[in-house]
Enzyme design. Structure first.
Site, PDB file in Angstrom:
ATOM      1  N   GLU A   1       0.811  -1.220   0.000  1.00 53.33           N
ATOM      2  CA  GLU A   1       0.000   0.000   0.000  1.00 53.33           C
ATOM      3  C   GLU A   1       0.848   1.275   0.000  1.00 53.33           C
ATOM      4  OE1 GLU A   1      -2.911  -0.187   3.130  1.00 53.33           O
ATOM      5  OE2 GLU A   1      -4.231  -1.419   1.918  1.00 53.33           O
TER       6      GLU A   1
ATOM      7  N   GLU B   1      -6.792  -7.569  -0.593  1.00 52.33           N
ATOM      8  CA  GLU B   1      -7.157  -7.518   0.828  1.00 52.33           C
ATOM      9  C   GLU B   1      -8.595  -7.071   0.967  1.00 52.33           C
ATOM     10  OE1 GLU B   1      -4.937  -4.973   3.409  1.00 52.33           O
ATOM     11  OE2 GLU B   1      -3.015  -5.577   2.589  1.00 52.33           O
TER      12      GLU B   1
HETATM   13  C1  GAL Z   1      -4.436  -2.460   5.031  1.00 47.96           C
HETATM   14  C2  GAL Z   1      -3.012  -2.936   5.205  1.00 47.96           C
HETATM   15  C3  GAL Z   1      -2.950  -4.207   6.018  1.00 47.96           C
HETATM   16  C4  GAL Z   1      -3.813  -4.071   7.246  1.00 47.96           C
HETATM   17  C5  GAL Z   1      -5.217  -3.756   6.834  1.00 47.96           C
HETATM   18  C6  GAL Z   1      -6.187  -3.656   7.986  1.00 47.96           C
HETATM   19  O1  GAL Z   1      -4.467  -1.102   4.739  1.00 47.96           O
HETATM   20  O2  GAL Z   1      -2.413  -3.173   3.964  1.00 47.96           O
HETATM   21  O3  GAL Z   1      -1.614  -4.451   6.383  1.00 47.96           O
HETATM   22  O4  GAL Z   1      -3.315  -3.054   8.052  1.00 47.96           O
HETATM   23  O5  GAL Z   1      -5.228  -2.522   6.163  1.00 47.96           O
HETATM   24  O6  GAL Z   1      -7.465  -3.306   7.556  1.00 47.96           O
END
Ligand code: GAL
Ligand code: ZN
Length: 691
Positions: A145, A301
């Site tokens: 990110e 994710e």
């Molecule tokens: C994303 C990040 C992850 C984790 C996740 C939690 O932004 O890439 O590592 O922190 O959020 O929602």
């Protein structure tokens, strides 16, 4: 890899190795076929400047491979370890106020720091050399990110990098002075050495300096990304490389970034507390699909249930997780991954949901994890199919950045706020859209929507004009055609280079105060404008709607200019939730309709099409009530032998389609009933898909 991808971030360094054995066993049970490993493992992989520790990662990769699970291997560069930070404190990022951000969280690095870059590239090379031939390796996950937490840095190294970037962009200092308009407020520079990043200053900072800074910050992070990518391409050729995007993010010009990705992956966290979250999610997914011209992307994710970083973190109620996962597939994703596999017991994210919750396999969350895994296996044949939007939305980061600079007629003209009602109106009408960059060939779509084009160069305006002349329909939102790429006003009246195309001239901007509205009359239909209106006068255009109240009462509000074989519509105000009736006119004129006729409210429908013409019709019921969805092609009997159903046809004037619901195996003919939060994925034989 065949089929759809399923899995998530796995942080095994947080657990004793005996837990790994249980992890892989449960992964197999859930149908997990891809795990992302190593995202925050730098300190573990490189305990100090002189040693590496790959043993644990060797054992881990061997273990998952034995269980038939593939690895998305991270380059582990997002959080530099303490020893590196203490040896090079200058790599910590600095805010606009001069505060150096401390170690102790994550993403604490300056994008332009030579020490950080050198160390990151070294780690990437070490990982690539060690694992390039490992049979578990399926893809590379660069960093994590970019622009999360830190999107800009104001330290001396960043200042030097900014000056280098400016020299490259402008050539000479006088070119920069002209571009930045430094005759204003005595801001003239004699040399590049006198320039600093736009740190906190007494009053408004030079807007072009701010705009160039935005461009530079996106480029500085991209340069960092490309340095890692180049190592992977060199050492590990043939293994696809991606970095996880953050949906529609202002900080990074993803059109430019995606040119350097082998495929697009995205992190998406729709808020279960927001009843309209799925509309926003659809918009982001359409963008992710569009970034590489419609090629399948990967949801890298999402949260299986609650996140831990909002003030109040609601879980996803029963069925919501499944439905929202299917939504990503419906909009072109070829897999669904999560943050994270196993819930952490320590650290800042210990309350974040996971595929395997703290309660373990007895939890509701685990049941949902297993269920979704099984369903994705049933949907495997969907992988690789594509969908195409019927209309296009123009998105230009340069214009977004410039639009949101300070000291404009209204601070309420923010790109996401302007865009959302346009997208929502199309979503509610069942019209799938693609996003396109200003450099695109607009001709692929009969209807092009530009909710805002504050910054617009003459060349793009000429291409828009050619598009309309050739038969395209353009609908352009307010406060467009204002500035050139230096953020200088186009002289001679707004909308500058769009004036002939739109056939109107703007006399004055007339922002609407917060909470107030201005009436707009569309052939007797009363609409409300908010945020923004303009005093415009028609030149070649005809008036479609007029202002009905306030200082502009009686003046044109919405216009249409016929030009060549097409037409260009202009909306001089922000119609927000009332935009629909105007878009209906443009949709009708362009002959653009819903994916599926007669779609009931709250139901989303998209159709992915495989190379052999097979259609996969995704039907998603986001509402709390059961819905009967017509499975119909518009028009009567376009298919040989498929006449209207005998007896009482609930959907007269349409022809029934038949297919198989891949989720249940049931045959569907003419209609599908969806439970609350229910879904169906209907395989349509090629002939029916065409209908
Ligand atoms: C994303 C990040 C992850 C984790 C996740 C939690 O932004 O890439 O590592 O922190 O959020 O929602
Ligand atoms: Zn810096």
């Amino acid at each position: 890899m065949p089929g759809l991808l399923y899995g998530g971030d796995w942080n095994p360094e947080q657990w004793p190795e005996r837990v790994w054995a249980e992890d892989v066993k449960l992964m197999a049970e859930a149908g997990v076929n891809l795990v992302t490993v190593g995202i925050f493992s730098w300190a573990r992989l490189q305990p100090d400047a002189h040693s590496w520790d790959f043993g644990w990662l060797d054992r881990l990769l061997d273990l998952v491979h034995r269980h038939g699970i593939a690895v998305d291997l991270a380059t582990a560069t997002a959080s530099p370890p303490a020893w590196l930070v203490r040896a090079h404190p200058e790599l910590l990022p600095v805010t606009a106020d001069g505060v150096r951000l401390e170690f102790g969280s994550r993403q604490h690095y300056c994008p332009s720091s030579p020490a950080y870059r050198e160390a990151a590239v070294r780690l990437t090379r070490a990982l690539a050399e060690r694992y390039r031939h490992h049979p578990a390796l399926a893809l590379w996950h660069v960093h994590n990110e970019y622009a999360d937490h830190v999107e800009e840095c104001f330290c001396p190294a960043s200042a030097a990098d900014f000056r280098r970037w400016l020299r490259q962009r402008h050539g000479g200092i006088e070119e920069l002075n002209r571009s930045w308009g430094t005759a204003f407020w005595s801001q003239h520079y004699n040399s590049f050495d006198q320039i600093e990043p736009p740190r906190t200053a007494p009053g408004p900072v030079n807007p072009t300096q701010l705009l160039d800074w935005r461009r530079f910050c996106s480029d500085a992070l991209l340069a960092l990304h490309r340095a890692e990518k180049a190592v992977l391409d060199e050492v590990s050729p043939g293994v696809p490389v991606t970095t996880n995007f953050m949906s529609m993010l202002k900080a990074l010009d993803y059109w430019e970034w995606s040119r350097h990705e082998d495929f697009v992956s995205d992190d998406a966290y729709p808020d279960p507390a927001d009843p309209r979250a799925h509309v926003n999610a659809a918009m982001n997914y359409d963008l992710m699909r569009s970034l590489k011209g419609g090629r399948p992307w990967l949801l890298m994710e999402q949260a299986p249930s609650a996140v831990s970083w909002r003030p109040v973190n609601l879980p996803k109620g029963p069925g919501r997780y499944r439905l929202w996962s299917l939504q990503a597939l419906a909009r072109g994703a070829d897999g669904v991954l999560h943050f994270q596999w196993r819930a952490s017991v320590a650290g800042a994210e210990k309350f974040h949901s996971a595929m395997l919750p703290h309660r373990g396999t007895a939890s509701r969350g685990w049941q949902e994890t297993v269920r979704l895994g099984a369903e994705l296996r049933r949907l495997g044949e969907v992988a690789g199919s594509r969908l195409r939007g019927r209309a296009a939305v123009l998105l230009d980061w340069d214009s977004w950045w410039a639009l949101e600079l300070d000291d404009h007629p209204s601070a309420r003209m923010r790109w996401p706020d302007l865009l959302r009602p346009w997208y929502a109106a199309l979503y509610e009408r069942g019209v799938t859209v693609d996003f396109v960059p200003p450099t695109a060939g607009f001709d692929d779509h009969p209807l092009l929507l530009a909710p805002n084009l504050y910054l617009l160069d003459t060349a793009t305006a000429e291409r828009l004009t050619a598009y309309v002349r050739g038969g395209g329909r353009l609908v352009c939102g307010p406060f467009s055609g204002i500035a050139d790429r230096h953020d200088h006003i186009h002289p001679g009246g707004h909308p500058g280079p769009l004036r002939d195309l739109l056939g109107i001239v703007v006399d004055e901007h007339w922002p609407i105060p917060d909470g107030a509205t201005t009436a707009v009359d569309l052939n007797g239909t009363g609409l409300d404008a908010e945020r923004w209106s303009e005093w415009i006068e028609t030149e070649a255009a005809e008036t479609v709607a007029r202002y009905g109240s306030g200082a502009l009462a009686g003046l044109p509000a919405v216009t249409r200019n016929r030009l060549g074989a097409g037409s260009a519509w202009y909306l001089s105000c922000h119609l927000g939730a009332d935009l629909g009736p105007v878009l209906d006119l443009a949709l009708a004129e362009a002959g653009v309709g819903a994916e599926l006729p007669g779609l009931p409210g709250g139901v989303e429908a998209t159709c992915r099409v495989a190379a052999d013409g097979t259609g996969y019709l995704f039907l998603l019921n986001h509402g709390p009530e059961e819905r009967l969805v017509p499975l119909r092609a518009p028009g009567r009997d376009p298919l040989a032998g498929a006449g209207p159903l005998a007896g009482a046809d609930p959907f007269p004037g349409t022809a029934p389609l038949t297919g198989t619901d891949l989720l249940t195996g049931a045959e569907a003919a003419g209609a599908v009933t969806l439970a609350p939060l229910g879904a169906a994925v209907i395989r349509l034989p090629a002939a029916q898909e065409r209908a």
